[in-house]
Design an enzyme around this catalytic site. Structure first.
Site, PDB file in Angstrom:
ATOM      1  N   HIS A  57      25.178  26.654  40.426  1.00 32.63           N
ATOM      2  CA  HIS A  57      25.923  27.778  39.648  1.00 32.63           C
ATOM      3  C   HIS A  57      26.475  28.607  40.702  1.00 32.63           C
ATOM      4  CE1 HIS A  57      24.064  26.609  36.025  1.00 32.63           C
ATOM      5  NE2 HIS A  57      22.965  26.950  36.430  1.00 32.63           N
ATOM      6  N   HIS A 219      24.651  24.278  31.687  1.00 39.90           N
ATOM      7  CA  HIS A 219      23.868  23.176  31.870  1.00 39.90           C
ATOM      8  C   HIS A 219      24.336  21.991  30.984  1.00 39.90           C
ATOM      9  CE1 HIS A 219      21.599  27.102  32.508  1.00 39.90           C
ATOM     10  NE2 HIS A 219      21.491  26.544  33.659  1.00 39.90           N
TER      11      HIS A 219
END
Lengths: 334, 334
Positions: A57, A219
């Site tokens: 991320h 996700h």
């Protein structure tokens, strides 16, 4: 899978090697474990702030470790929680006697491990508080905000808490301000393409060439609706409608806005999205006082974007405006 | 084509709307033309530095307009040169009596238009110098460097020149330092996927699912070789071999390194590339003193990366280290 990598099992550790080699004056690690990241210059007497979460991320999470932001981060595998042990080691390293605030996203693995780390720290007499980011409007309805995922809006919680700690405020006050930033932040996202987790090697989900998914998680968690890709202004209108529905903006109010790319979307497009966000606030007499447009919380190479809005008040405005400097994020007074 | 846009013909102008709305305290425009960008606070007596080039490469070119870097930029359509008229208008706006330095990439359209702008400025008595970035090692052989394209390494030329101008040096001296940074910078790139120009609507080129192209240009110009995607370390070794062949690094030397993502490649992978770059320099006894890893010159959503190296000396080290602050780039002393 078209990625720059060597062996997939070394993806996270080689990434960390690169980060420490690139930023040796700012970042280091403890317990002989590269996944236990801390700032090089821990300031005595200051409340410590740590985070943690899965890799994949960037700049979330570890990218906000630095001056005026966070003091440490426990780094997990791609989309995996770091261990309680790692969080505990980071906690011990950053504590300067004033206690430690954990700020992380609302995911069950992270919660279990941070809770356990807090217990271990408690045995050592380290005071720990927790603020769990849950800004993703798409992931649960009003009234069930505790079920919401934490996404890019955690940036504002880091910024507010980091500035408060840098000002020398105590643990209760830093926690109060972090929690206030959390409660006043809302995010909506939209995905155009999937990401690829290196260890898996293929797309996490499939999505049609003319489709978008509103509200998808970072996700690849399901969103609210999948539909035909609309013009940029219409996409923003749909996302902002849900944010406006939850925050009572009055003419004269001020906000901070983060238009965040999920990884594969060019900055040019993010500015086209911000243009419309700005128009919508202007129509309501609301000023976007602090604006960031770019990649702040990604999902590897996912194409898409999110819009986060922090409803400012006087003290949040002060904290958001204050300077910060990490290897991934720099903010100076203009 | 999965892009956030409204009408394709408005892509660049709506992007610019977004940029001016996001950064009103730092950026503005002249001649009632949003494509003529200048800083809001032009400093009296300082040498002006301007750039220009096609859109689609953010933060290149306009993203470096700001304190300690550039004073203005003429903005073209996606992958298109801005007009001579626009460059001339920017020139007039940034000139403070000390003359103006043009720094831009080696593309025929830009050269023609910047030359014409310089002539127009000359009629007005504005002294203009030009430094044309040609750092892309892949685009021509040694001895024909004047044919090389300008790519991400122009970042170092901006940084050095911007710092020199901020120090109050005169036009000849700022030009000398910019040219020195240019001559000591080399870049190699590799592409994994194509970009999509909005007005065209489909991929600029096709490339196999397991292929990479070494040396591809930032508009999709042909590279040196197309081959099977190799492990990250092997890719870096091949790229760096050509850079090492052209720069005489001695043990004890220092360099600045820029590992640049072309748009679609996650930062995680860029750090894996930098890890290997760092190893190769360490083996040679060379220190990577200033390091940037991220997106600095993109090709819309192209997956891929480039490595730029500036061979430092004492004065370039001073200029690269000095602070800068633009809406897209911020550098503070650590």
């Amino acid at each position: 899978m078209k990625k720059f990598l060597n062996e997939t099992e070394n993806f996270v550790d080689e990434m960390l090697d690169g980060i420490y080699l690139a930023h040796p004056r700012q970042l280091t690690y403890v317990n002989d474990d590269k996944r236990c990241m801390v700032v090089t210059n821990r300031k005595s007497g200051k409340v410590g702030i740590t985070t943690g979460g899965g890799s994949g991320h960037l700049p979330l999470f570890l990218g906000y470790v630095g001056d005026g932001m966070l003091d440490g981060a426990a780094v997990g595998g791609v989309f995996q929680s770091p261990s309680a042990e790692q969080m505990y080691e980071v906690t011990k390293a950053v504590d300067q006697g004033a206690g430690v605030l954990y700020i992380y996203g609302n995911y069950s693995g992270d919660i279990i491990n941070f809770d356990m780390a807090a217990e271990l720290a408690d045995f050592d007499g380290i005071k720990v508080r927790q603020v769990v980011g849950n800004d993703d409007v798409a992931s649960s309805v009003v009234g069930e905000e505790h079920k919401r995922r934490g996404v890019a809006g955690i940036f504002f919680v880091y910024k507010a808490a980091g500035a408060a700690a840098a000002e020398g405020l105590d643990l209760d006050e830093v926690t109060r301000l972090a929690d206030k930033a959390r409660l006043r932040t809302r995010t909506m996202g939209v995905a155009l393409s999937s990401c690829i987790v290196p260890e898996i090697g293929h797309a996490t989900f499939s999505i049609g060439e003319d489709e978008m998914e509103i509200g998808m998680g970072i996700h690849g968690e399901n969103g609210i609706s999948r539909k035909k890709l609309a013009p940029a202004d219409a996409v923003v209108d749909e996302m902002m409608e849900r944010i406006f529905a939850e925050q009572d903006y009055k003419s004269g109010d001020e906000v901070a806005v983060l238009v965040n790319g999920l990884g594969g979307t060019p900055k040019e497009e993010l500015y086209i999205l911000f243009r419309r966000v700005s128009q919508l606030f202007t129509e309501r007499g609301v000023t976007a006082k602090h604006v960031w447009v770019g990649e702040y919380a990604t999902s590897m190479e996912m194409a898409g974007a999110s819009i986060s809005v922090l409803h400012l008040d006087e003290e949040l405005d002060r904290l958001i405006a204050s300077p910060a400097n990490t290897p991934f994020f720099c903010h100076t007074k203009i």
